[in-house]
Design a protein around this motif. Structure first.
Motif, PDB file in Angstrom:
ATOM      1  N   GLU A  46      20.378  42.633  -3.386  1.00  0.00           N
ATOM      2  CA  GLU A  46      20.436  43.751  -4.334  1.00  0.00           C
ATOM      3  C   GLU A  46      19.036  44.272  -4.674  1.00  0.00           C
ATOM      4  O   GLU A  46      18.797  45.476  -4.705  1.00  0.00           O
ATOM      5  CB  GLU A  46      21.158  43.320  -5.614  1.00  0.00           C
ATOM      6  CG  GLU A  46      21.372  44.457  -6.575  1.00  0.00           C
ATOM      7  CD  GLU A  46      22.168  44.032  -7.797  1.00  0.00           C
ATOM      8  OE1 GLU A  46      22.119  44.800  -8.781  1.00  0.00           O
ATOM      9  OE2 GLU A  46      22.814  42.981  -7.789  1.00  0.00           O
ATOM     10  N   GLU A  47      18.099  43.365  -4.899  1.00  0.00           N
ATOM     11  CA  GLU A  47      16.724  43.776  -5.207  1.00  0.00           C
ATOM     12  C   GLU A  47      16.073  44.456  -4.003  1.00  0.00           C
ATOM     13  O   GLU A  47      15.454  45.505  -4.127  1.00  0.00           O
ATOM     14  CB  GLU A  47      15.900  42.563  -5.635  1.00  0.00           C
ATOM     15  CG  GLU A  47      14.404  42.810  -5.676  1.00  0.00           C
ATOM     16  CD  GLU A  47      13.944  43.850  -6.684  1.00  0.00           C
ATOM     17  OE1 GLU A  47      12.893  44.472  -6.447  1.00  0.00           O
ATOM     18  OE2 GLU A  47      14.626  44.065  -7.691  1.00  0.00           O
ATOM     19  N   GLN A  50      16.817  48.319  -2.729  1.00  0.00           N
ATOM     20  CA  GLN A  50      16.156  49.453  -3.380  1.00  0.00           C
ATOM     21  C   GLN A  50      14.937  49.950  -2.604  1.00  0.00           C
ATOM     22  O   GLN A  50      14.502  51.082  -2.786  1.00  0.00           O
ATOM     23  CB  GLN A  50      15.681  49.049  -4.770  1.00  0.00           C
ATOM     24  CG  GLN A  50      16.758  48.539  -5.679  1.00  0.00           C
ATOM     25  CD  GLN A  50      16.158  47.977  -6.948  1.00  0.00           C
ATOM     26  OE1 GLN A  50      15.342  48.652  -7.576  1.00  0.00           O
ATOM     27  NE2 GLN A  50      16.532  46.775  -7.319  1.00  0.00           N
ATOM     28  N   HIS A  51      14.370  49.111  -1.756  1.00  0.00           N
ATOM     29  CA  HIS A  51      13.121  49.433  -1.074  1.00  0.00           C
ATOM     30  C   HIS A  51      13.318  49.987   0.340  1.00  0.00           C
ATOM     31  O   HIS A  51      12.348  50.391   0.974  1.00  0.00           O
ATOM     32  CB  HIS A  51      12.219  48.200  -1.032  1.00  0.00           C
ATOM     33  CG  HIS A  51      11.940  47.664  -2.401  1.00  0.00           C
ATOM     34  ND1 HIS A  51      11.072  48.274  -3.274  1.00  0.00           N
ATOM     35  CD2 HIS A  51      12.467  46.599  -3.061  1.00  0.00           C
ATOM     36  CE1 HIS A  51      11.059  47.598  -4.409  1.00  0.00           C
ATOM     37  NE2 HIS A  51      11.885  46.584  -4.305  1.00  0.00           N
TER      38      HIS A  51
END
Length: 112
Positions: A46-47, A50-51
């Motif tokens: 999930e983190e 975003q990238h």
């Protein structure tokens, strides 16, 4: 894994013949290693999502090769040129130190 007692097992190497006569070497992890990989994936995905660029489709949740092809088809009507790239061996040659710095920057260690 968080206790530090987990260590991955040796990967089983399997050679798959390619259509051009070459061989593709695959590594098959053990069941316990696959479980460990999934546990890590569930913690960091999930983190990290975003990238990624929205047009990155490889190995991404809710993204598929069919979606990538649809994007290509739509863009073919907008441009009169195509960029052809060969990324053969890319992951064999990736800078491991650079990769680990990126992981350290974007993955928060829990419980430490």
């Amino acid at each position: 894994m968080s206790s530090g007692s987990y260590f991955p097992q040796a990967v089983k190497r399997v050679e798959i013949p390619k259509a051009d006569g070459g061989i593709r070497s695959l590594g098959i992890p053990t069941i316990s290693d696959r479980i460990a990989q999934m546990a890590v994936k569930l913690q960091v995905e999930e983190e990290l999502e975003q990238h990624f660029h929205p047009d990155s489709y490889g190995y991404r949740p809710n993204k598929s090769a069919h979606q990538a092809l649809e994007k290509v088809r739509a863009r073919c009507w907008k441009r009169a040129w195509v960029l052809d790239m060969d990324i053969k061996g890319f992951f064999d040659a990736i800078d491991h130190d650079l990769l680990m710095r990126a992981v350290e920057k974007h993955v928060k260690r829990r419980g430490h």
